[in-house]
Write a protein that holds these residues in place. Structure first.
Motif, PDB file in Angstrom:
ATOM      1  N   ASP A  99       0.797  -1.225   0.000  1.00 30.80           N
ATOM      2  CA  ASP A  99       0.000   0.000   0.000  1.00 30.80           C
ATOM      3  C   ASP A  99       0.834   1.283   0.000  1.00 30.80           C
ATOM      4  O   ASP A  99       0.420   2.290  -0.564  1.00 30.80           O
ATOM      5  CB  ASP A  99      -0.960  -0.003   1.199  1.00 30.80           C
TER       6      ASP A  99
ATOM      7  N   ASP B 122       0.673   4.780   5.785  1.00 36.73           N
ATOM      8  CA  ASP B 122       0.096   5.167   4.501  1.00 36.73           C
ATOM      9  C   ASP B 122       0.344   6.646   4.222  1.00 36.73           C
ATOM     10  O   ASP B 122       0.924   7.358   5.048  1.00 36.73           O
ATOM     11  CB  ASP B 122      -1.414   4.861   4.474  1.00 36.73           C
TER      12      ASP B 122
ATOM     13  N   HIS C  34      -1.702   9.121   4.119  1.00 38.28           N
ATOM     14  CA  HIS C  34      -2.447  10.046   4.992  1.00 38.28           C
ATOM     15  C   HIS C  34      -1.660  10.289   6.275  1.00 38.28           C
ATOM     16  O   HIS C  34      -1.545  11.415   6.746  1.00 38.28           O
ATOM     17  CB  HIS C  34      -3.828   9.474   5.308  1.00 38.28           C
TER      18      HIS C  34
ATOM     19  N   ASN D 157     -10.933   7.035   6.106  1.00 36.62           N
ATOM     20  CA  ASN D 157     -11.876   6.435   5.148  1.00 36.62           C
ATOM     21  C   ASN D 157     -12.375   7.451   4.119  1.00 36.62           C
ATOM     22  O   ASN D 157     -12.435   7.151   2.929  1.00 36.62           O
ATOM     23  CB  ASN D 157     -13.066   5.802   5.870  1.00 36.62           C
TER      24      ASN D 157
ATOM     25  N   VAL E 271      -9.158   8.769   2.022  1.00 38.30           N
ATOM     26  CA  VAL E 271      -8.747   7.963   0.870  1.00 38.30           C
ATOM     27  C   VAL E 271      -9.805   8.045  -0.237  1.00 38.30           C
ATOM     28  O   VAL E 271      -9.471   8.077  -1.433  1.00 38.30           O
ATOM     29  CB  VAL E 271      -8.407   6.491   1.263  1.00 38.30           C
TER      30      VAL E 271
ATOM     31  N   ARG F 287     -16.819   3.622  -2.900  1.00 36.95           N
ATOM     32  CA  ARG F 287     -15.500   3.009  -3.089  1.00 36.95           C
ATOM     33  C   ARG F 287     -15.706   1.607  -3.654  1.00 36.95           C
ATOM     34  O   ARG F 287     -16.516   0.825  -3.156  1.00 36.95           O
ATOM     35  CB  ARG F 287     -14.726   2.953  -1.776  1.00 36.95           C
TER      36      ARG F 287
ATOM     37  N   TYR G 204     -17.081   0.723   5.487  1.00 37.43           N
ATOM     38  CA  TYR G 204     -15.698   0.520   5.045  1.00 37.43           C
ATOM     39  C   TYR G 204     -15.218  -0.902   5.309  1.00 37.43           C
ATOM     40  O   TYR G 204     -15.572  -1.499   6.324  1.00 37.43           O
ATOM     41  CB  TYR G 204     -14.762   1.511   5.772  1.00 37.43           C
TER      42      TYR G 204
ATOM     43  N   ARG H 199     -11.388  -3.203   4.742  1.00 37.97           N
ATOM     44  CA  ARG H 199      -9.983  -3.110   4.330  1.00 37.97           C
ATOM     45  C   ARG H 199      -9.762  -3.744   2.958  1.00 37.97           C
ATOM     46  O   ARG H 199      -8.792  -3.418   2.264  1.00 37.97           O
ATOM     47  CB  ARG H 199      -9.091  -3.774   5.397  1.00 37.97           C
TER      48      ARG H 199
ATOM     49  N   GLN I  43      -8.714  -1.587   0.010  1.00 38.12           N
ATOM     50  CA  GLN I  43      -7.335  -1.131  -0.190  1.00 38.12           C
ATOM     51  C   GLN I  43      -6.693  -1.811  -1.395  1.00 38.12           C
ATOM     52  O   GLN I  43      -5.943  -1.192  -2.144  1.00 38.12           O
ATOM     53  CB  GLN I  43      -6.538  -1.423   1.087  1.00 38.12           C
TER      54      GLN I  43
ATOM     55  N   LYS J 242      -6.455  -0.762  -5.381  1.00 40.15           N
ATOM     56  CA  LYS J 242      -5.406   0.111  -5.940  1.00 40.15           C
ATOM     57  C   LYS J 242      -4.430  -0.706  -6.780  1.00 40.15           C
ATOM     58  O   LYS J 242      -3.984  -0.256  -7.824  1.00 40.15           O
ATOM     59  CB  LYS J 242      -4.615   0.783  -4.809  1.00 40.15           C
TER      60      LYS J 242
HETATM   61  N1  ARG Z   1      -4.980   2.172   3.339  1.00 42.82           N
HETATM   62  C1  ARG Z   1      -6.357   2.237   3.694  1.00 42.82           C
HETATM   63  C2  ARG Z   1      -7.210   1.972   2.431  1.00 42.82           C
HETATM   64  O1  ARG Z   1      -6.752   2.141   1.357  1.00 42.82           O
HETATM   65  C3  ARG Z   1      -6.671   3.586   4.225  1.00 42.82           C
HETATM   66  C4  ARG Z   1      -7.900   3.644   5.029  1.00 42.82           C
HETATM   67  C5  ARG Z   1      -7.670   2.964   6.335  1.00 42.82           C
HETATM   68  N2  ARG Z   1      -8.836   2.976   7.131  1.00 42.82           N
HETATM   69  C6  ARG Z   1      -9.023   2.094   8.135  1.00 42.82           C
HETATM   70  N3  ARG Z   1     -10.126   2.170   8.787  1.00 42.82           N
HETATM   71  N4  ARG Z   1      -8.146   1.191   8.413  1.00 42.82           N
HETATM   72  O2  ARG Z   1      -8.344   1.600   2.563  1.00 42.82           O
END
Ligand code: ARG
Length: 443
Positions: free
Chosen positions: A22, A82, A84, A109, A112, A231, A317, A319, A322, A325
């Protein structure tokens, strides 16, 4: 140390597994991440969650970081999870307390989410630009060789006269419709998810309309749950649009490999644009077009990959998202490279001017001869039968005169209309508005 870490160290195996690749992917989101923070902090200031003094130092340092990213002097450290976290950490290291205030009212969340949308917008702009170059090249060739006839095929059997004008122009017009899909993807990308926070909004009175304007978005993803649901969906829609362009390119590449083959011999490229064989000294292979075909076929798998990776994910959300990407990001580069090299190759193409002189193509003109009879008053079915019998008896005499005049035919390609449609779709994207907003944000 993670930005979310309190007092327990995360197991290093778990850390390595969850971060995975990532950091490398996130480097591509760095500019977008800073843009999002520039807008978010201005909004925080507007609702009195950040003082004017704090805002001034935060904005100044974010713009410094933005410049460093553009100059290639930005990394995501191994100790940081990451992009952020990296931006927030840099900011806090450099300006202290004020840096710690920027995350009020947001979550990684929605961070990204907004990063991805900004990044996708800029990638769409590049794709549209490269598609335009390819389109222009196709249309130029169509005009240049509109008098040069080639066989048209059905079932891969010779069928009716076609022309280089039709062939090149067909792929140009195909790109018009592909761009329509890309415009739909652009519209989906051009809505602001920022302010949805973890996916359920915030108790702060966020002004989401303000960040929408600052980031040059056309509108908002209003419902915070839907904003998060976007997303995966956004990625899939964008992949579908890319897949449309890729399908056009792959089909074109297939035609090229066929037409360059000695048994067709309609087109050729200078030797330095072809590749040789290690054993056969005569070879001039069309590897460029084979690789365009393969890369573009791979891109056509992308919507399915994304659909499967997100199938049955409930709202909220996860994971899992992620990993999208890793499938999508490399495809931008690949598609752009395919468009670039295809345009480059076409600038050097040679066409054979007298393909249809070969008697093996005589039957291409059977319908022309039938139609000539019809014009003389013979009913079509009767004329069809007469010519069919003449073909079977070996007495058929082709008249190689082709006069097609209706819209979109050999003699009336309507390339000006195809150009008009392309320009119209392109103008509807409204890239200027976005560019103006983003320039103002980093000024
Ligand atoms: N790298 C994570 C992604 O692309 C960033 C968001 C992380 N959020 C979390 N709640 N762990 O989804």
């Amino acid at each position: 140390m993670k930005i979310w870490q309190k007092n327990i160290d995360v197991d290093s195996l778990v850390e390595t597994f969850t971060v995975g690749n990532d950091r490398v992917m996130d480097l591509q989101l760095a500019e977008a991440d800073v843009l999002g923070s520039l807008a978010h902090t201005r909004m925080l200031n507007s609702i009195d969650l950040m003082s004017d003094e704090d805002l001034a130092v935060v904005q100044k340092e974010l713009k410094n970081i933005y410049r460093e990213i553009q100059e290639g002097n930005f990394q995501i450290e191994d100790s940081v999870e990451d992009v952020h976290s990296q931006v927030e950490m840099l900011l806090t290291q450099r300006i202290g307390e004020a840096g710690k205030k920027i995350h009020s009212g947001r979550s990684r969340n929605d961070q990204v989410l907004v990063d991805l949308k900004l990044y996708f917008r800029s990638e769409i702009q590049s794709i549209v630009q490269n598609t335009t170059h390819f389109f222009d090249q196709l249309l130029t060739l169509s005009e240049q060789y509109k008098q040069v006839l080639i066989p048209g095929y059905t079932h891969l059997q010779i069928a009716m006269p076609s022309s280089f004008g039709l062939w090149f122009g067909a792929y140009a017009e195909s790109l018009v419709d592909d761009l329509e899909l890309m415009k739909a993807a652009w519209k989906v990308c051009n809505k602001n998810p920022l302010g949805s926070a973890a996916g359920y909004g915030s108790s702060f009175p966020l002004n989401r309309t303000l960040t929408t304007e600052l980031l040059g978005f056309e509108d908002l993803n209003y419902n915070v749950v839907y904003a998060q649901m976007g997303r995966g969906k956004t990625e899939r829609i964008l992949a579908q649009a890319m897949s449309a362009i890729a399908a056009t390119l792959a089909k074109f590449a297939m035609d090229v490999t066929l037409y360059i083959n000695q048994n067709f011999g309609f087109i050729s490229f200078p030797a330095h644009l072809t590749t040789g064989s290690s054993i056969m000294p005569h070879k001039k292979n069309p590897d460029v077009f084979e690789l365009i075909r393969s890369r573009c076929n791979k891109i056509q798998a992308l919507p399915n990959e994304i659909a499967l990776m997100t199938t049955n994910l409930p709202s909220g959300y996860h994971r899992d998202l992620q990993l999208l990407k890793e499938n999508l990001f490399p495809a931008f580069k690949s598609l752009n490279e395919c468009l670039e090299i295809a345009t480059y190759m076409l600038a050097n193409i040679s066409v054979k001017e007298n393909v249809l002189d070969d008697p093996k193509y005589d039957y291409l003109f059977s319908v022309e001869v039938v139609n000539n009879e019809v014009l003389k008053g013979v009913p079509f079915r009767e004329a069809y039968k007469n010519i069919g019998l003449a073909i079977e008896e070996g007495t058929f005499q082709p008249s190689k005169e082709v006069s097609h005049t209706h819209e979109g035919s050999i003699g009336n390609l309507c390339n000006d209309h195809i150009k008009r449609m392309f320009e119209q779709v392109k103008a509807d994207f409204g890239f200027e508005k976005v560019d103006t907003a983003l320039q103002a944000l980093v000024k």
